[in-house]
Each structure stands twice: as C-alpha cells, then as structure tokens.
Enzyme design. Sequence first.
Site: not given
Ligand code: AOF
Ligand code: ZN
Length: 354
Positions: A54, A187, A203, A287-288, A88, A165-166, A56
């Site tokens: 994460h 994507r 398609d 889409a609608g 964290c 489309a035509a 932090e």
């Molecule tokens: C993140 N990255 O830097 C922070 C998050 O289960 P995990 O470990 O993948 O944690 C995901 C959750 O942790 C995420 O949904 C969010 O609520 C919290 N903080 N998540 O992926 C980060 N700080």
């Molecule tokens: Zn975290």
Amino acid sequence: MATPSETAAMRRAVELAARGAGTARPNPVVGAVVLDSAGASVGEGWHERAGAAHAEVAALAAAGQRARGGTLVVTLEPCDHTGRTGPCTKAIIDAGVRRVVHAVDDPTETAAGGASTLGAAGIEVEAGLLREEAEEVNVRWLTAVRRRRPWVVWKVASTLDGRVAAPDGTSRWISGPLSRADTHRLRAACDTIIAGSGTVRSDDPALTVRDSAGRLVGDQPLRVVVDTHGRTPADARVRDEAAPTWIATAAQLGKDVEGRVDLPALTRALFERGARVALLEGGPRLAGGFLRAGLVDEVVAYLAPTLLGAGPAALEGTGITTLAGALPLDVRDVRLVGPDVRVTARLAATEGRP
Ligand code: AOF
Ligand code: ZN
C-alpha cells in the site's frame, strides 16, 4: 490545520496516486508522502497493483528511521484491515509517526476505521486536506465502491452524424486504425468489457486487449455478453480461451420491464465479482438501457469525419421524449486521433452523487 508543507505534500501524493491508474484496479489509486519532524519530504510511495505494498507502507519504507516523529500525508484514509497485505495502521504506529493527514475517508466496510485506530494509539489525525483533488484522481474506484457497481465508460464510434452502421448493415471500421488502437488502451484500463449479444452476433468481436501486432497484452478484462435469451453462438470469438467470459442471461439476473436482462442486477453482480471499471461497447440498444438506468458515468465517443445520413443511430431506447430530458454531458477532453475526433465526457447528472 494543515501546514504549507503538508499541503504541498498532499499535492504531490495526488500526483503519485495517479501513477497507479490502469494498474491498481481493482484497488484504489493511492499516493503517500512522509515528512520528517521539520516538514521535509523524506519518503514517497504509491500503490502500483493489488497485492503490492500500500502507498503508506511504500512511503514509510522509503523514509526508514526518518519517519519517526514525522507526519504521513496520504490521499486515502489508511486501511485498518488485513487483506492482500497487512494493515497500514500497524505499519504507521510501528514507524513512530506522530501525525497523519489524509484527504478522503475510506468508503469500504472492510478497510475503514483506520483514523480511529490511529487516534486511539495517540497519533494526531486530520482528514479532508485537498479532498477534491484526491477524490478526482480516484473517482472511478470511489464511485464504484460507493454505488456498489463498476464505473461504466460507454465507448462509441460513429459517423459525424451519429450513425453506427449503414442501412445495409455494414458497420466495421467506421473509425480509423488509430482510434481502434486507442480503444485497446481504453480496454486495458478496465477490468470488464460489456457488449450486447446483437453486437456479438453481427461483428463477432474478440473483446480482448491486443497490441498493434494483434498479440494479447496484460491481464485480460472479463468479457461480458448481455444476452437475454442465451443466444450467443457456440463458435463466437468471445467464447475462446483468450480471456474469461460471462454470458449474462435473464435466467441468471432477472428481467426489466421490457423483458431484457436487469442491468442494475448485472452491475451489482459485476461489483461482487470485483469489477470496478467497465467498458461498455455496443450496441445502441444496450447503451440506451444502461443510460436509462443511470448506469453510465463516462462517454468516450470517436467521431469519424464521414456522413451517412441513414442507418442506425449510436443510441436507442433511452426513453427520452423531449429536449428537457436530454442527458447533459460535461466534456473533459477533445482531441484528434488520426482523422477522428475523440470526445471524452462525464454524465453531468451522476457526477458527485454518492
Ligand atoms: C490499496 N492501496 O495504498 C491503500 C489501500 O486487500 P488489499 O490489501 O488489497 O487492500 C485493499 C483495500 O485497502 C482498499 O480497498 C482500500 O480500502 C484500502 N487502502 N488499498 O490497494 C493502498 N491505502
Ligand atoms: Zn493499507
């Protein structure tokens, strides 16, 4: 009150968060900066992908001992749970940080509560610094989690007069090769690609992410065919091994008033499966239906510099009967992609609504 160095650090943290765009999904994009007790930046981090550190934890690792007595500045409230990685809050407490400043509260049930855990450990916590900027950088994930459905991008390629489309049904390659390459970039930033069974029948698209040589690249999004009666042919390309596929039928999800697949049920089911950003690609009726149900957040339109004057329109079945009912868009970007004009816009009506 945040200090000027904390505000500068949060601005930087928002920039760092943006580096995770396209790779962090299904997780949020998050950035963090550690300031020492004098207010100097001593460590930076961001969340690169699910399962990786994460933000932090990455920033604290970069700061090492210099974090002790300092301040952690982070775009999202620190998590308080053990998911793919440890909490964290624990890393922050162990590092001896004195103060935590975060921009946006964590909206998930599982990870929220970090601020109070930190407070209980004697750490000073301030919330809300540069909240708007931090919301914007993470808007797709935050919106998805708050609404319990993926952020939906409707992608459409039409002539300048809005035909897909035509009259004789020919529809392939309305937009140019650069627009088609750009679609693969779109994507790749999504975890789900949705198409109607009519489009699949007419398609036979692969709905995969490919490079310019046609090779599959990266993690392939889930392909979803919205197919009320389960009539996707057995030899359709979407059924190949290139990516996972879900043929979503009314038998599984229920029907709406028109007897088609219940789209809110579909998007809820996708969220439960981990979808956070979905690309909706054709056809006009699907889409609608999405727009009518208020399920579209963003539109990416490729407008080819051609005119047809006849043939099906890009959008059908929105249920709109008068100009006052037109769905207003907030245009975010307009650019040329080869000869085509690409317009990126948000649905103004849904913006900022939790
Ligand atoms: C993140 N990255 O830097 C922070 C998050 O289960 P995990 O470990 O993948 O944690 C995901 C959750 O942790 C995420 O949904 C969010 O609520 C919290 N903080 N998540 O992926 C980060 N700080
Ligand atoms: Zn975290």
